[in-house]
Each structure stands twice: as structure tokens, then as C-alpha cells.
Design an enzyme around this catalytic site. Structure first.
Site, PDB file in Angstrom:
ATOM      1  N   ASP A 393       0.748  -1.329   0.007  1.00 55.56           N
ATOM      2  CA  ASP A 393       0.233   0.128   0.008  1.00 55.56           C
ATOM      3  C   ASP A 393       0.689   1.194   0.008  1.00 55.56           C
ATOM      4  O   ASP A 393       1.878   1.300   0.712  1.00 55.56           O
ATOM      5  CB  ASP A 393      -0.905  -0.197   1.332  1.00 55.56           C
ATOM      6  CG  ASP A 393      -1.559   1.088   1.542  1.00 55.56           C
ATOM      7  OD1 ASP A 393      -2.619   1.195   0.502  1.00 55.56           O
ATOM      8  OD2 ASP A 393      -1.841   1.761   2.299  1.00 55.56           O
ATOM      9  N   GLU A 422       1.720   0.343  -5.098  1.00 52.69           N
ATOM     10  CA  GLU A 422       1.284   1.534  -5.517  1.00 52.69           C
ATOM     11  C   GLU A 422       2.441   2.478  -5.341  1.00 52.69           C
ATOM     12  O   GLU A 422       2.720   3.146  -4.575  1.00 52.69           O
ATOM     13  CB  GLU A 422       0.048   2.098  -4.562  1.00 52.69           C
ATOM     14  CG  GLU A 422      -1.106   1.305  -4.463  1.00 52.69           C
ATOM     15  CD  GLU A 422      -2.107   2.017  -3.717  1.00 52.69           C
ATOM     16  OE1 GLU A 422      -3.346   2.206  -4.203  1.00 52.69           O
ATOM     17  OE2 GLU A 422      -1.988   2.103  -2.262  1.00 52.69           O
TER      18      GLU A 422
END
Length: 699
Positions: A393, A422
């Protein structure tokens, strides 16, 4: 060495400074001092560094004194070099005969271990050794014993849970000594991982543990729990498949679980009273208890997650964990901050916490012991839970060296473990060239990135709901998509690519974040009929599954998942977030369509070339009319033509060869075996649809 006294701490002019070691009463030599009106403080420069973890006091003007507190020194390279500890024995080392506790806390002057036996407590003084590591060994079998640490830092006592703890009590209030061998399910080490050759073979399906089964129509007994993920034989409305059986039937290769690291936003004793995605980690090596049948039992949640992994492996599906190392839940309550204040987080020049994550704090992964913790944690999760991948994340908050060390460590364990993340470039105070972002993907050669250009060019901007993408009416984006369908590789098309290799691109059109594709289409194309929007939805999913790179599906995408217009459902109700199994039953035609696309991708290597060289050699963009994108893929068996038409009307496509063509995908149908066969050198591609043709060499 510099000690500062802010003007705000004094009411008069200061001079005649003396610094004393309060434990030995020995003075320290002050080389010089000055009053800095620019920085509003007194600056005392010492001849040599103080010993951190030792108490000092500054005396001045005879009657005034100050405790010396550890400050920004913990964020210096010198501190990192002096106190870097690279052995892998932090936390506890358990045997039936004794347990050794080790804690890295270089700025503490005293550390106590607290063992809990019901309402009784026993305290033991830890001994400080090299590199700021404190240790103590307790004789006897402590299995099942809860523990915490008590630390004296800057003359203030504070309690903290061991950041390396692998098990916790309910709501993570204490660490627990556990014999992890007792948490293994039957045949834990006998079930082999599903076969897997190339990263491009992955087809990822994102699932939230609670969403997956909580719906009243799920057919699963243990709704909202880990256990539901292991159930087989479950059925929904009209006898349709649900649960694990459904995932197997759908054909995905990897299931990605939203965070199961112990998080703080849900009371585990009232687990259904509140909902959260779980991006608020408290304990990185311990497992969330709100999904457990018995959160009061520290070992059961561990066993249950292992049973999930075992069940998936047994059915041929690999497991990816969504991990959150970019921030902590609440900075001042975090165990990191209580144990080594100021070290684990990034700060701006003005002394305030960095907030590139948008949730109040950024983990300082570039510091040696933070990096060591992240790598150790990933190693533990990979080995203990036998998982097959990690999704990072907000990976762009982390630094390149940390992510590459994670990849190197996983290569030692199992090179087939996939790492995706990400790679957003967020406003955190490290140099851009050191961030683990998409722009630096060449420096992360074995890590894949969520491709936000693929997402936004396909469905339109996630920030401007009126902006459309290629699937829902913006034909001008066809040129950009000629690059994106290649795995977004560099050097393939005149529009410059993003990645060096196709497997670095995770292609997706929706995930847990932002509006689902169905909800986005209602916003951007609400003036069009529902069946038209359904065609756009199918087109977007087909583009995702048939492009080079790694396809990623959000659970329920294959039956038009809706969150009733809620864009950020991280704490919305089950009614908003649940996987609606009745909706699945109502849209079996779409489910079967996606199932056919997945089977087609898995059957033919041309849909998942491993290298950029293979793509450049065997993939060719075709000339097409407006709103229509088509390309040819070649292998030894023949050639495939894939055509994506985003126009409502038919488009005529001239084929690269005349002769017999097998139609594998057309309209809302898809299959590995031909739907039909025709002879010719052109075809009319239906409006807002994907067509896949195959021309065997034998013809």
C-alpha cells in the site's frame, strides 16, 4: 554534539553552563556555546557525543537546570551507523525451557519486561547490550503468556507492545509468547504451492475477508470470518456457486486479501459493530482478530489464516497479502514512537510530521532499523504463512533500497513470490530519485506497479467524474492505448511507454479504492441506457484481461459490482461493501464471459509474454477506424487478432490475412473453443465490444 535550549523554556538570560552525567556525576566538556536569535535557542556544542540511554542534566545560572532529552539526533546517519543491529533475533526466541526477550531501544535508560498471569504481573529488568539492544531470558515454558515492555526515556515511563510480536491478545493490547508450531493446520507442510512460472501468468482477484461472505445470500456459514474463505460446497441464489468454489471456477490464479495485519479501527470483541478496510496497522507481524471465530485466543487467528492459505493452495490458488508499511494508525500511540521517540517517522524541516500518506504520518523506511524491520517482517510473513505475494500500500512512500531488499529477501525464500505496489509519487521528504515510484521503475526491476494510466485512460479520471476514458466514449485515447496494451513497455510505440518489462504493469480498471467501474459509469455516462453501460463495463474488463502485463480484478467486477455511489467505502456499512451474491446470480452471462476470457488468457502464451523483447517481436498494432483499437499476436501456432471497439455502432476491421478465422470472443460471449468460424479478410466488430480471432497456421 549539539544540545539546544529553546527560548520558550526560559525567562531570563542564561550563561555558565555545566552538563552532568546524573548517574556518575561526571561533567561533560562544553567546547563552546552561543545564543542563536535566528533559531530562538541556546546552542551548546560538546567536545564529544553523549552516550544515548544515559541521563544528563544541564545546570545554568546556578538555580536553573534542565533534563537533557533525546531529540533529532535519532534521525542522523551517525545514530543509524552506531546503533544498527542486523541480527534476526529481535522479539522473542521461544523454547519450552526458556524464552529470550530482545528489544531495540537505544535511547532508553531503563527497560522492564512485564509478564501477565491473569491479574498478576511480574516485572524483570532487561540488560542493555551493544547497539542499544536490551535482553532478558526467563526460564520455564511461557507459552501463552502475555507480555509488554516498560521503558524509561527522558525521565518518563511509558509502556509499549513489542513491535516484533507475532501474537497478541484481543485488540492487540499485549504481545503473547506462542509456540508457532502449534498453530499449523493438519498437512500444513504437505500441501505444495500451486505451480507458477512467470509473473505474467498471474491473474489477481482482490478480496476483503468480511465482504466476501457477509452477504445473507453468500451461502457461507462463517460470515465475515477467515473460516468462510475455506468453506466449499457453498451455493447462492438459484444454486449458483459462491465462495472458494466460485473462485476456482472463475479461474483466477491469485487472491489478494485486503489487510490482515492486526489493525486498530475495529473492536475485536464487537467485530460487526464497525467496518473498516484495515489500512490502519498496529502490529505488523500479528494477525487481525475481528475476522477470527475467537479473537480472545491469540493462536486461533493464526491457525485460521493458515487454514485459508492451505485451502487456497489445495484448490490451485495462490495468496497475496496487502501490507501497510507506509504509516501507522495513530502516531503518538504507536509502539514505534513509544520505544524510540522520533526515529521511525519522517519530519519536515519545520519539525512537524511528514504527511505524504494523508493519514498523519510517514514511515521513515530509509533509516536502517526501519528498513530492517520491514524486511524482517516480510520475511516472517512469507515463511510462517507460506503466502505467495505482497501488495504494498502506498509503496511510493517507501524508498528504493528498502523495496529492493524486500525483493532480494523474498528471492532467497521463494523467487515466485510476487511483489506489487502503488508507486504513487507522494509529498514525503525524501529525494524523488530515492522513492519507490513508477518513475523509478527501472530501478525496481522485479517489482510490479499498479498502472494508474491504464486505469484512467480506460474509464476516465478518478478525480473528475465527468471525464471519460476509452471504454466509455473517449475515442481520442485510442493512440495512448496502443502503448498501454503492450504492458506499457518502452520502445514499443511512438507514444513512450512506462516500464522496461511488461510484468511491471499491473493493469486494472477498479479496485477497493475510488468508485467501482459501474458507479463511475453511472456518473460519467448516466445519460445512456443501462445495457450500453454494461457493454462499456465488459469492454473495460476485456481490455484488462487481454493486455500484456498482470491483470487485476476487483471482487465483483465481473458482475458489475456497485457500492451505491460511495467513492471511499473504507468505513461504510456491510450493505455498501458486501459482495452481493444475488447480483452475481443475476449476471451469470457476464461472469461466464469473464471466465472465458480468463481461460483464454491461461491457454495461450501470447496473452502473457514474459519480456519486452517478446512483445516487440510478436505484437503488432493494426490500422483501424476511429474508436477501434486492434492488434495482432503471433506464436508458432498462428496469429490472434484482438479488436476493441468503443463506438456504439459496428466498425469494419481489415484483417492481416485472408482465410479461415476462429472467433473466440464476440459480443458478450467468450470461449477457448471457437464460437464460430468464417472465411475472409475482414470482419465487422460489434459496437462497444471486444472480438478475438485466431488464424491457425494449418489453414
Amino acid at each position: 554534539m549539539l544540545i539546544t535550549i529553546p527560548f520558550s523554556e526560559v525567562d531570563e538570560e542564561l550563561s555558565h553552563f555545566t552538563i552532568i552525567n546524573t548517574q556518575t556525576n561526571e561533567p561533560l566538556t562544553i567546547k563552546t556555546w552561543r545564543k542563536s536569535n535566528e533559531r530562538w535557542r541556546y546552542e551548546l556544542y560538546l567536545e564529544k557525543a553523549v552516550n544515548l540511554g544515559t541521563e544528563y542534566r544541564v545546570f545554568t545560572n546556578k538555580q536553573i537546570s534542565f533534563d537533557v532529552k533525546t531529540g533529532q539526533v535519532v534521525r542522523t546517519e551517525t545514530f543509524d551507523d552506531l546503533y544498527f543491529y542486523d541480527l534476526d533475533d529481535l522479539g522473542i526466541t521461544y523454547t519450552k525451557d526458556e524464552t529470550t526477550f530482545k528489544l531495540w531501544a537505544p535511547t532508553a535508560t531503563e527497560v522492564q519486561l512485564i509478564l501477565f498471569n491473569g491479574n498478576q504481573q511480574q516485572r524483570y529488568p532487561l540488560t542493555k547490550a551493544d547497539k542499544g539492544v536490551w535482553h532478558y531470558t526467563v526460564s520455564g515454558d511461557l507459552e501463552g503468556t502475555a507480555y509488554k515492555y516498560r521503558l524509561l526515556i527522558d525521565r518518563m515511563w511509558r509502556e509499549a507492545v513489542d513491535p516484533y510480536t507475532k501474537a497478541v491478545t484481543v485488540n492487540g493490547e499485549r504481545g503473547v509468547v506462542v509456540d508457532l508450531s502449534q498453530t499449523n493446520p493438519n498437512q500444513w507442510n504437505e500441501i505444495k504451492k500451486p505451480s507458477y512460472e512467470s509473473r505474467n501468468d498471474a491473474i489477481i482477484y482482490e478480496v476483503h475477508v468480511r465482504d466476501f461472505s457477509i452477504d445473507e445470500n453468500s451461502g457461507m456459514k462463517h460470515k465475515g470470518k477467515y473460516k468462510a474463505l475455506t468453506e466449499t460446497g457453498t451455493r447462492g441464489p438459484w444454486g449458483t456457486l459462491t465462495g472458494l468454489d466460485y473462485l476456482v471456477d472463475l479461474g483466477v490464479t491469485h487472491v489478494q486479501l485486503l489487510p490482515v495485519q492486526d489493525f486498530g479501527s475495529v473492536d475485536e470483541t464487537k467485530s460487526l459493530d464497525k467496518y473498516n478496510w484495515g489500512y490502519d496497522t498496529i502490529h505488523y507481524n500479528a494477525i487481525e482478530g475481528s475476522y477470527s471465530l475467537n479473537p480472545e485466543d491469540p493462536k486461533q487467528r493464526i491457525l485460521e489464516l493458515k487454514e485459508v492459505v492451505k485451502s487456497f493452495h489445495k484448490q490451485g490458488i495462490r495468496v497475496i497479502l496487502d501490507v501497510v508499511y507506509n504509516h501507522v494508525y495513530i502516531h503518538h500511540r504507536s509502539n514505534f514512537e513509544r520505544i524510540v521517540p522520533g526515529y521511525y517517522f519522517r519530519y519536515k524541516l519545520d519539525g512537524s510530521l511528514a504527511n505524504g500518506t494523508g493519514v498523519g504520518n510517514d514511515i521513515a523506511s530509509e533509516r536502517k532499523m526501519v528498513r530492517e524491520f520491514i524486511v524482517d517482517s516480510i520475511k516472517f510473513l512469507a515463511e510462517e504463512y507460506q503466502v505467495d505475494g505482497f501488495r504494498f500500500d502506498l509503496m511510493g512512500i517507501l524508498d528504493l533500497e528498502t523495496m529492493n531488499k524486500v525483493r532480494d529477501k523474498l528471492n532467497e525464500i521463494d523467487p515466485s513470490i510476487i511483489v506489487i505496489g502503488e508507486g504513487w509519487d507522494l509529498a514525503t521528504p525524501i529525494q524523488r530519485e530515492k522513492k519507490a515510484i513508477i518513475a523509478n521503475s527501472d530501478l525496481l526491476p522485479s517489482i510490479s506497479h499498479f498502472n494508474d494510466q491504464f486505469r484512467d485512460k480506460l474509464k476516465g479520471s478518478i478525480f473528475d467524474h465527468t471525464k471519460k476514458g476509452f471504454c466509455n466514449g473517449n475515442g481520442e485515447l485510442k493512440e495512448t492505448f496502443k502503448m498501454l496494451v503492450s504492458g506499457s513497455i518502452k520502445g514499443f510505440y511512438h507514444i513512450e511507454g512506462i516500464f522496461r518489462e511488461p510484468y511491471q504493469s499491473v493493469n486494472y480498471v477498479e479496485c477497493h479504492d475510488n468508485h467501482t467501474l459501474w458507479d463511475k459509469l453511472e456518473l460519467s455516462n448516466g445519460d445512456q441506457k443501462e445495457e450500453v453501460r454494461a457493454s462499456m463495463h465488459r469492454l473495460a474488463t476485456a481490455l484488462t484481461l487481454l493486455s500484456q502485463g498482470i491483470p487485476f480484478l476487483h471482487a465483483g467486477q465481473e458482475f458489475y459490482r456497485t457500492k451505491k455511489g460511495v467513492e471511499n467505502s473504507y468505513c461504510s456499512s456491510d450493505e455498501i461493501n458486501k459482495l452481493d451474491w444475488k447480483r452475481k446470480a443475476l449476471h451469470m452471462d457476464y461472469v461466464d464471459y469473464v471466465k472465458g476470457l480468463i481461460a483464454l488468457r491461461k491457454t495461450h502464451d501470447v496473452f502473457r509474454f514474459s519480456t519486452a523483447d517478446q512483445v516487440k517481436k510478436n505484437m503488432h498494432i493494426l490500422d483501424t477506424p476511429s474508436y477501434c483499437l486492434a492488434y495482432m499476436l503471433k506464436d508458432n501456432s498462428g496469429m490472434f487478432v484482438i479488436a476493441h471497439n468503443s463506438f456504439e455502432g459496428e466498425k469494419e476491421l481489415i484483417l492481416p490475412s485472408s482465410g479461415y478465422w476462429d472467433v473466440l470472443v464476440e459480443g458478450n460471449k467468450s470461449a477457448v473453443s471457437p464460437l464460430r468460424t468464417f472465411e475472409g479478410a475482414k470482419i465487422n466488430v460489434q459496437g462497444i465490444s471486444t472480438t478475438v480471432l485466431f488464424h491457425p497456421k494449418s489453414y
